[in-house]
Design a protein around this motif. Structure first.
Motif, PDB file in Angstrom:
ATOM      1  N   VAL A 184       0.801  -1.224   0.000  1.00  0.00           N
ATOM      2  CA  VAL A 184       0.000   0.000   0.000  1.00  0.00           C
ATOM      3  C   VAL A 184       0.833   1.273   0.000  1.00  0.00           C
ATOM      4  O   VAL A 184       0.301   2.353   0.180  1.00  0.00           O
ATOM      5  CB  VAL A 184      -0.997   0.026   1.176  1.00  0.00           C
ATOM      6  CG1 VAL A 184      -1.955  -1.136   1.087  1.00  0.00           C
ATOM      7  CG2 VAL A 184      -0.286   0.027   2.502  1.00  0.00           C
ATOM      8  N   TYR A 211       2.503   1.628  -7.415  1.00  0.00           N
ATOM      9  CA  TYR A 211       2.493   0.667  -6.311  1.00  0.00           C
ATOM     10  C   TYR A 211       3.107  -0.662  -6.770  1.00  0.00           C
ATOM     11  O   TYR A 211       3.119  -0.953  -7.962  1.00  0.00           O
ATOM     12  CB  TYR A 211       1.061   0.452  -5.831  1.00  0.00           C
ATOM     13  CG  TYR A 211       0.514   1.674  -5.141  1.00  0.00           C
ATOM     14  CD1 TYR A 211       0.742   1.882  -3.793  1.00  0.00           C
ATOM     15  CD2 TYR A 211      -0.197   2.644  -5.856  1.00  0.00           C
ATOM     16  CE1 TYR A 211       0.265   3.019  -3.157  1.00  0.00           C
ATOM     17  CE2 TYR A 211      -0.683   3.771  -5.223  1.00  0.00           C
ATOM     18  CZ  TYR A 211      -0.443   3.962  -3.874  1.00  0.00           C
ATOM     19  OH  TYR A 211      -0.905   5.073  -3.246  1.00  0.00           O
ATOM     20  N   HIS A 224       2.132  -3.643  -6.973  1.00  0.00           N
ATOM     21  CA  HIS A 224       1.389  -4.591  -7.805  1.00  0.00           C
ATOM     22  C   HIS A 224       1.387  -4.165  -9.266  1.00  0.00           C
ATOM     23  O   HIS A 224       1.012  -4.933 -10.129  1.00  0.00           O
ATOM     24  CB  HIS A 224      -0.037  -4.749  -7.286  1.00  0.00           C
ATOM     25  CG  HIS A 224      -0.900  -3.558  -7.537  1.00  0.00           C
ATOM     26  ND1 HIS A 224      -0.909  -2.468  -6.701  1.00  0.00           N
ATOM     27  CD2 HIS A 224      -1.757  -3.262  -8.534  1.00  0.00           C
ATOM     28  CE1 HIS A 224      -1.743  -1.566  -7.171  1.00  0.00           C
ATOM     29  NE2 HIS A 224      -2.275  -2.008  -8.282  1.00  0.00           N
ATOM     30  N   VAL A 246     -19.796  -3.811 -16.664  1.00  0.00           N
ATOM     31  CA  VAL A 246     -20.908  -3.930 -15.732  1.00  0.00           C
ATOM     32  C   VAL A 246     -21.596  -5.280 -15.858  1.00  0.00           C
ATOM     33  O   VAL A 246     -21.979  -5.904 -14.885  1.00  0.00           O
ATOM     34  CB  VAL A 246     -21.900  -2.785 -16.005  1.00  0.00           C
ATOM     35  CG1 VAL A 246     -23.102  -2.910 -15.089  1.00  0.00           C
ATOM     36  CG2 VAL A 246     -21.227  -1.449 -15.809  1.00  0.00           C
ATOM     37  N   LEU A 247     -21.714  -5.766 -17.064  1.00  0.00           N
ATOM     38  CA  LEU A 247     -22.475  -6.996 -17.268  1.00  0.00           C
ATOM     39  C   LEU A 247     -21.592  -8.232 -17.341  1.00  0.00           C
ATOM     40  O   LEU A 247     -22.056  -9.310 -17.659  1.00  0.00           O
ATOM     41  CB  LEU A 247     -23.305  -6.878 -18.550  1.00  0.00           C
ATOM     42  CG  LEU A 247     -24.355  -5.762 -18.485  1.00  0.00           C
ATOM     43  CD1 LEU A 247     -24.985  -5.542 -19.838  1.00  0.00           C
ATOM     44  CD2 LEU A 247     -25.428  -6.117 -17.463  1.00  0.00           C
ATOM     45  N   ARG A 248     -20.303  -8.071 -17.027  1.00  0.00           N
ATOM     46  CA  ARG A 248     -19.353  -9.177 -17.075  1.00  0.00           C
ATOM     47  C   ARG A 248     -19.403  -9.863 -18.432  1.00  0.00           C
ATOM     48  O   ARG A 248     -19.450 -11.083 -18.535  1.00  0.00           O
ATOM     49  CB  ARG A 248     -19.609 -10.235 -15.978  1.00  0.00           C
ATOM     50  CG  ARG A 248     -19.875  -9.724 -14.597  1.00  0.00           C
ATOM     51  CD  ARG A 248     -18.834  -8.809 -14.085  1.00  0.00           C
ATOM     52  NE  ARG A 248     -17.508  -9.428 -13.925  1.00  0.00           N
ATOM     53  CZ  ARG A 248     -16.410  -8.716 -13.738  1.00  0.00           C
ATOM     54  NH1 ARG A 248     -16.454  -7.409 -13.724  1.00  0.00           N
ATOM     55  NH2 ARG A 248     -15.256  -9.328 -13.579  1.00  0.00           N
ATOM     56  N   ARG A 254     -21.590  -1.413 -11.178  1.00  0.00           N
ATOM     57  CA  ARG A 254     -21.600  -2.872 -11.121  1.00  0.00           C
ATOM     58  C   ARG A 254     -22.049  -3.348  -9.746  1.00  0.00           C
ATOM     59  O   ARG A 254     -22.841  -4.273  -9.626  1.00  0.00           O
ATOM     60  CB  ARG A 254     -20.204  -3.401 -11.435  1.00  0.00           C
ATOM     61  CG  ARG A 254     -20.199  -4.858 -11.791  1.00  0.00           C
ATOM     62  CD  ARG A 254     -18.974  -5.248 -12.577  1.00  0.00           C
ATOM     63  NE  ARG A 254     -17.754  -5.162 -11.804  1.00  0.00           N
ATOM     64  CZ  ARG A 254     -16.740  -4.365 -12.114  1.00  0.00           C
ATOM     65  NH1 ARG A 254     -16.814  -3.589 -13.165  1.00  0.00           N
ATOM     66  NH2 ARG A 254     -15.658  -4.344 -11.364  1.00  0.00           N
ATOM     67  N   ASN A 288      -1.682  -1.084   6.322  1.00  0.00           N
ATOM     68  CA  ASN A 288      -2.208  -2.340   5.804  1.00  0.00           C
ATOM     69  C   ASN A 288      -3.339  -2.872   6.665  1.00  0.00           C
ATOM     70  O   ASN A 288      -4.314  -3.408   6.162  1.00  0.00           O
ATOM     71  CB  ASN A 288      -1.095  -3.385   5.722  1.00  0.00           C
ATOM     72  CG  ASN A 288      -0.271  -3.245   4.466  1.00  0.00           C
ATOM     73  OD1 ASN A 288      -0.724  -3.599   3.394  1.00  0.00           O
ATOM     74  ND2 ASN A 288       0.899  -2.669   4.588  1.00  0.00           N
ATOM     75  N   PRO A 330      -4.855   0.674  -3.011  1.00  0.00           N
ATOM     76  CA  PRO A 330      -4.292   0.812  -4.356  1.00  0.00           C
ATOM     77  C   PRO A 330      -4.314  -0.491  -5.139  1.00  0.00           C
ATOM     78  O   PRO A 330      -4.206  -0.468  -6.356  1.00  0.00           O
ATOM     79  CB  PRO A 330      -2.847   1.251  -4.081  1.00  0.00           C
ATOM     80  CG  PRO A 330      -2.566   0.854  -2.683  1.00  0.00           C
ATOM     81  CD  PRO A 330      -3.870   0.928  -1.968  1.00  0.00           C
TER      82      PRO A 330
END
Lengths: 684, 315, 293
Positions: A106, A151, A153, A362-364, B7, B235, B310
């Protein structure tokens, strides 16, 4: 003589408390000098990582550390926490194994790289971003300004590890400790990371301690090597000496037990038994029960030998270090399975496709496809070993699972024994599967923990209702004999077995239904180096005795060279090159194969300066959005315009046995190839 | 971001639809059916005819449902049978009291829960940790109604410091009076929830303390204060926000018991009264309002979480 | 089976080795025995003696008497029967419905997962106590209604725990292995996955017992649970609250027994989670659906 950066004497580390303490490190002495790379090699449980954490005082509070550790003039064992903290930010940098967990998810990468310097007052917060970008640039990260604000990821594995290197080097430390820094990375990325590490180390003149289990990496980067076993250093020597003339029986045995990418035909010489568990060490020399020299010697059983000098700059902890036979008995040549002459192929896969839908919005709705396997064709003859090699995400495992029917194929055909086995209904598939079995990578995960191993091996028979027909308990006992397990273990549960034994159980289970083909998915990747050889030999013996065909899925090029008859190299869901084993290793024609082979470290320091190395740029692209044309073109050193426009077809290369998919296929210029036996002679 | 919210909203549609159908159908499942429910068990034939006409019970079931749903969407739940007032008006009178209690209880639970969690997580297994963990277990194990009774016994019956029955006093009108009235119910709810929060936060702190990135941070020579305050807390607080949100959502509808103990005029007590008088339109209205608030808070927490973490790609 | 038996014994041994869980276990065993054999004890929960109303604890009435002169201790013990039966039945319903839902949803995924989990979400759309009250509003007030209502609120936690467990196991190689040998989906679900899921399910049973007892008591306290004259703990607290001035022990003493029961299940649940799953610091905090405030 220069003073050492780090000097360790009599280091002992015990874990646990209240009466039962487990000695993990049992008396370790070593020095590290400036501008030197010391590799500490050992298997799991040898105490190598604990040693590295102990020298910087990073062990948890349950550990008790004895001995003396002097790091840049500071006595680590007696220093107060504040001194240690100052020392860590200034004198030592750390690179840990798994780049996915060593960074805080994070916080931005830039902040994490520079916060050490900020905390030590060497950098103002306002200058941190610019400094982070500078550091990232130094480890070859493109767009460092932008990346510093991202970040972890958002970084790929190799980039994360480079960021960690940047972080460790930010304070220009005198010592860098790298604990298995490339174990979690693919081989082409490993080559990049090792190159960056070596370059930065040379620029700064730091000392490096590199901890690894991979002898190839050692040969590639080390100046000096310390071999650890059972919590002690058993041998230290300059890198060339260790490989050329090991003076401890463990080092010798280890070197002989690993399959090598540059040679292939000698049968592996495994070390018997299991690595010792800390807390249950044998009496006397810890290696004695597995040692070819000292097994059952009264002296070795009674006394743990001290680490003593056995020549210039080298030490060994063996009672018989001076009396080791000059060269052990030459290893038996590998016994090749009688090559099956002109049989009908057992397995024929043609144009296999496995596409997974990508759902977004939205509708996958399905907006794209991950082409995990995209047109793979291969065949396996009876009694033959065909290997699928490639880096993570190339689709090799999905190919295996699709053939087994565990993943739905979305295109192409699979024929087994002449019969199509794609899209069969459950009952027919079941029958087809009897002839074809699967061995899984992780022996810890592939055995049901609530069943006894006898029931586990019997399960396929019971599922098919063949238990009594095929001999019941007697059959299970036979299978145990076949894979070298004692019948007395039948009633035990998987948790009571070691990794190598579990893999044997997995193999016995796969053999229960008398299959003709085994799909082996990385069967030795999760095992310790000294255990890998045992399992590889077992697989080769079984193949010869039972006439089995293997589809061997692996990333380890050395193991593949050792076991295969034919090899196919995969990249992003496609086979890019396929040939006979020697054809592929000695004369690769696809640039990816060439890069892959050159990136694989060779456990021979003698060739490290003469070997030609191709360090690929970038990493494997996301299979959901593969590059246009030839998917390898963004990383390819031969790419031209046609490569980004058209995908090459998979065809025979000239009149060779090799088939390849490349517009510019051809051998590397200059010599034929680094691993060809001819090339080895030139090199040495 | 908008797509993500959309969604999430879309996922709620089937739940809301199913739940509202169930709430509407409730009245049909009652012994005696909707007529019995509305007119009472001992109604005369005339009363039954009147009720049937008034509530349109002679129309086809689907029409009745569509009608009810349409009205419900517009906020019209009909008239309370016993209260002789529009259901929504009755609920509207009670909602501020419930919200005020929910906010007060959340503050109490955070003020107790967070320090307890941090103090016990920093030294897992120490005597302080054991005492504090034991405290969290007690806070969780003691039923709110019994805790409320004990608090009344001590502070109202014995010490006579605080009222044993709490009235709703808007805090902006009479802060002191509001606090006097809120103190016991907020403490009761807050203590209970602080146990949950402390246990949750402690667990995530302890697991974060063992994470690899903490070792990395130490290897950089960061001060311990910074490791805990920046690396670990960031975290650990992420999932914690979800829990706090869930608890707040619970206070809105679920403080029924506490409201009953202190005879506090919130929406929970209204619902109990409605159930005991079998006032079905009021029951339906209360449940729908609570349901909508509960789901709305849950969703807001989800969106907030995705926004601040994030790692979550909310596109 | 050999393994199961010895495993149960060893877990029991380790539970008794820790002071907290040993006390919890002893308390629960004694209260269960008392509830089962209440009829053989010299106690009468219904005998009224108006002259003896609201008398404090004494040698004859250890917990004192209530407003009708009935023995509170007797009512607490018979109330344990009500509580344990309702909670036990509710947890059984929750497990018997929730576990198969989680198993099927997790194993097959796809539309079955979506449909089943939406159904579970509906059960979660309201706080448990409100859901149970709404159910009782429909079913009418009875012990069976309380049992069903509490049981329904427990379904989501079983479904979710089982589903999560199945999803983890589904990816494990030993499950894939059975598929590779030609084992059917049913075989895999019931012979491979379920036997590996007992630990979290069992832990959840214990944890949910404490939640169910709390919920049942709360319903009775609100006057919508088990109807009088059946003795129940919640009902006793409800009445006791009216006599706080005259007879504080009336609400306090049954509350202690109730609290100890809930605490014991909680302590035991956490000890089991630690023993069976190594979740030493795992959150056995109530999930949203289990909160009764």
């Amino acid at each position: 003589m220069v003073d050492p950066v780090l000097s360790v004497r009599g280091l002992k580390v015990d874990f646990g408390g209240e009466g039962r303490s487990v000695p993990v490190v049992r008396g370790v002495d070593f020095d590290v000098y400036p501008n030197e790379v010391l590799c500490i090699v050992g298997e799991s449980g040898s105490g190598k990582s604990v040693t590295s954490l102990a020298v910087t005082g990073l062990l948890s509070e349950t550990a008790r550390v004895h001995g003396s550790i002097r790091l840049c003039g500071i006595d680590v064992t007696t220093a107060d926490p504040e001194t240690l903290r100052q020392m860590r930010g200034r004198d030592v940098g750390f690179i840990f194994q798994d780049p996915t967990t060593t960074l805080n998810p994070v916080l931005t990468v830039g902040r994490q790289i520079t916060e050490g310097e900020v905390a030590h007052g060497r950098l103002k917060k306002s200058g941190a971003h610019a400094r982070a970008a500078e550091l990232l640039r130094e480890v070859d990260i493109a767009d460092p300004e932008g990346r510093a604000g991202q970040y972890p990821h958002q970084f790929s594995g190799g980039m994360r590890q480079r960021a960690v290197i940047a972080m460790a080097m930010a304070g220009q430390p005198k010592l860098i400790i790298a604990d298995e820094p490339t174990t979690a990375l693919d081989v082409t990325v490993q080559a990049q990371v090792l190159a960056v590490l070596a370059r930065r180390q040379a620029e700064m003149g730091s000392a490096v301690i590199l901890i690894t289990h991979d002898l190839g990496v050692v040969a590639e980067v080390a100046n000096r090597v310390a071999v650890m076993y059972g919590g002690r250093i058993v041998e230290t020597a300059p890198v060339a000496e260790i490989f050329a003339n090991p003076r401890h029986p463990y080092t010798r045995a280890l070197l002989r037990s690993i399959p090598r990418i540059d040679t292939s035909d000698s049968r592996l010489d495994p070390i018997p038994g299991q690595p010792p568990i800390p807390g249950a060490l044998p009496k006397g020399c810890a290696f004695q029960p597995r040692c070819a020299v000292g097994r059952d010697q009264p002296l070795c059983k009674a006394e743990d030998p001290a680490l003593v000098a056995v020549g210039d700059q080298r030490q060994s902890a063996c009672h018989f270090a001076g009396a080791l036979p000059a060269e052990a008995i030459a290893a038996e040549p590998r016994i090749l399975a009688a090559s099956a002459a002109k049989h009908e192929p057992l397995l024929v896969v043609d144009g296999l496709r496995v596409h997974f839908p990508v759902k977004t919005g939205v509708l996958r709705r399905t907006t794209g496809w991950v082409k995990a396997v995209d047109g793979v064709s291969l065949s396996v003859n009876p009694g033959e070993t065909v290997s699928l090699v490639g880096e993570s995400g190339c689709g090799k495992t999905t190919t295996g699972r699709a053939i087994m029917g565990l993943v739905r194929a979305t295109g192409g055909s699979i024929h087994f024994g002449g019969q199509s086995i794609r899209d069969l209904d459950h009952g027919t598939m079941r029958k087809a599967r009897r002839q074809m079995q699967y061995v899984f990578q992780d022996p810890y995960a592939s055995l049901n923990p609530v069943l006894s191993v006898e029931d586990i091996v019997a399960e396929p028979l019971r599922i098919h209702g063949l238990y009594d027909e095929m001999g019941g308990a007697r059959r299970i006992a036979e299978l145990f004999d076949m894979v070298g397990l004692s019948r007395t273990m039948l009633g035990r549960y998987p948790s009571e077995f070691s990794g190598g034994q579990k893999q044997r159980i997995g193999i016995a289970r796969a053999l229960a239904l008398q299959p003709k083909l085994l799909i082996l998915d990385e069967p030795v990747a999760a095992l310790d180096v000294s255990i890998q050889a045992q399992v590889i030999n077992l697989l080769q013996d079984l193949q010869r005795e039972l006439g089995l065909a293997y589809l061997f899925i692996a990333h380890n090029l050395s193991v593949v060279r050792h076991v295969s008859d034919r090899v196919a190299v995969m990249y992003l869901g496609r086979i890019v090159e396929e040939s006979s084993r020697d054809g592929l290793y000695e004369l690769p024609v696809h640039p990816y194969t060439q890069s892959l082979l050159s990136a694989a470290p060779v456990p021979d320091p003698a060739v490290r300066d003469t070997r030609r190395r191709i360090v690929l740029e970038g990493e494997i692209p996301n299979p959901a959005s593969p590059p246009s044309g030839c998917t390898f073109h963004p990383r390819c050193f031969r790419a031209t315009e046609i490569c980004s426009a058209n995908a090459p077809s998979f065809d025979r290369y000239l009149d060779f046995a090799t088939r390849t998919a490349c517009h510019h296929a051809g051998p590397l210029e200059g010599r034929r190839n680094v691993f060809a036996s001819g090339a080895m002679e030139i090199a040495s | 971001m908008i797509g993500f919210v959309l969604r999430r909203l879309l996922q709620l549609v089937p739940v809301l639809l199913l739940a509202s159908t169930a709430i509407w159908a409730m009245i049909y499942a009652v012994p005696g059916g909707p007529i019995g429910a509305i007119a009472g068990d001992n109604a005369s034939p005339e009363q039954i005819a009147a009720a049937t006409a008034q509530f349109g019970l002679d129309r086809p079931v689907l029409v009745q449902y569509a009608d009810w749903l349409w009205n419900a969407i517009r906020g019209d739940f009909g008239m309370s049978i016993r209260g002789r007032a529009p259901v929504l008006e009755l609920i509207g009178q009670r909602l501020p009291a419930t919200l005020q209690l929910a906010v007060a209880a959340t503050i109490v639970s955070l003020v107790i829960g967070i320090p307890v969690a941090i103090a016990s997580a920093l030294r897992p297994g120490s005597w302080l940790d054991r005492i504090l963990s034991g405290w969290s277990a007690m806070a969780l194990g003691v039923p709110t109604f019994w805790l409320g009774i004990l608090l009344i016994l001590v502070f109202a019956v014995e010490l006579r410091w605080l009222p044993s029955a709490s009235a709703y006093v808007p805090i902006w009108k009479d802060p002191l009076g509001a606090i006097r009235n809120l103190a016991l119910p907020a403490l009761t709810l807050g203590i209970y929830v602080s146990g949950i929060l402390a246990r949750f936060l402690r667990a995530s702190l302890v697991s974060e303390l063992r994470a690899d990135y903490v070792r990395t941070a130490r290897s950089k020579g960061l001060p311990e204060r910074q490791i805990v305050g920046v690396h670990i807390l960031r975290n650990a607080l992420l999932p914690f926000i979800t829990i706090v949100g869930l608890m707040m959502a619970n206070f809105i509808g679920g403080a029924v018991v506490t409201e009953a103990v202190f005879t506090y005029p919130g929406i929970g007590r209204l619902l109990i009264q409605a159930i005991s008088t079998r006032d079905y339109p009021l029951i339906q209205g209360c449940i729908v309002v609570i349901l909508v608030l509960y789901i709305a808070i849950n969703m807001a927490v989800d969106v907030l979480y995705a926004y601040i973490d994030p790692r979550i790609d909310y596109r | 089976m050999r393994k199961l038996g010895s495993k149960t014994l060893s877990i029991l041994g380790r539970l008794l080795a820790s002071k907290g869980s040993a006390l919890a276990l002893i308390f629960l065993v004694s209260i269960t025995l008392a509830a089962i054999f209440a009829d053989f004890l010299p106690l009468n929960p219904v005998a009224q003696k108006l002259a003896n109303a609201l008398k404090g604890p004494s040698a004859t009435n250890w917990f004192g008497t209530d407003e009708l002169g009935r023995d509170i201790l007797a009512r607490v013990i018979f109330g344990a029967r009500t509580s344990l039966v309702t909670a036990g039945g509710a947890v059984a319903i929750a497990a018997l419905v929730g576990v198969p839902i989680g198993l099927v949803a997790g194993f097959f995924g796809g539309w079955r997962d979506a449909a089943l989990m939406r159904f579970v979400d509906v059960l979660l759309a309201l706080p448990a106590i409100l859901f149970a009250m709404a159910m009782i509003a429909v079913l009418g007030r009875s012990q069976a209604a309380a049992l069903i209502a509490v049981g329904l609120t427990g379904i989501p936690s079983f479904a979710r725990i089982t589903r999560a467990q199945v999803l983890t196991l589904r990816k494990r190689d030993f499950v894939t292995a059975v598929e590779a040998f030609g084992g059917t989906a049913t075989y895999n679900m019931f012979r491979t996955i379920l036997p590996n899921s007992w630990s979290p399910i069992f832990v959840q049973v214990v944890v949910l017992c404490s939640v169910a007892i709390l919920l049942e008591a709360a319903l009775s306290f609100l006057g919508v649970g088990v109807p009088p004259p059946t003795p129940s703990w919640g009902e006793m607290l409800r009445t006791g609250k009216s006599y706080l001035h005259e007879a504080p022990y009336y609400a306090v003493l049954p509350g202690i027994v109730l609290t100890l029961t809930i605490l014991s299940f909680d302590v035991l649940g956490r000890a089991l989670a630690d023993l069976l799953e190594g979740r030493r610091d795992a959150v056995i905090a109530p999930k949203a659906e289990e909160v009764t405030s």
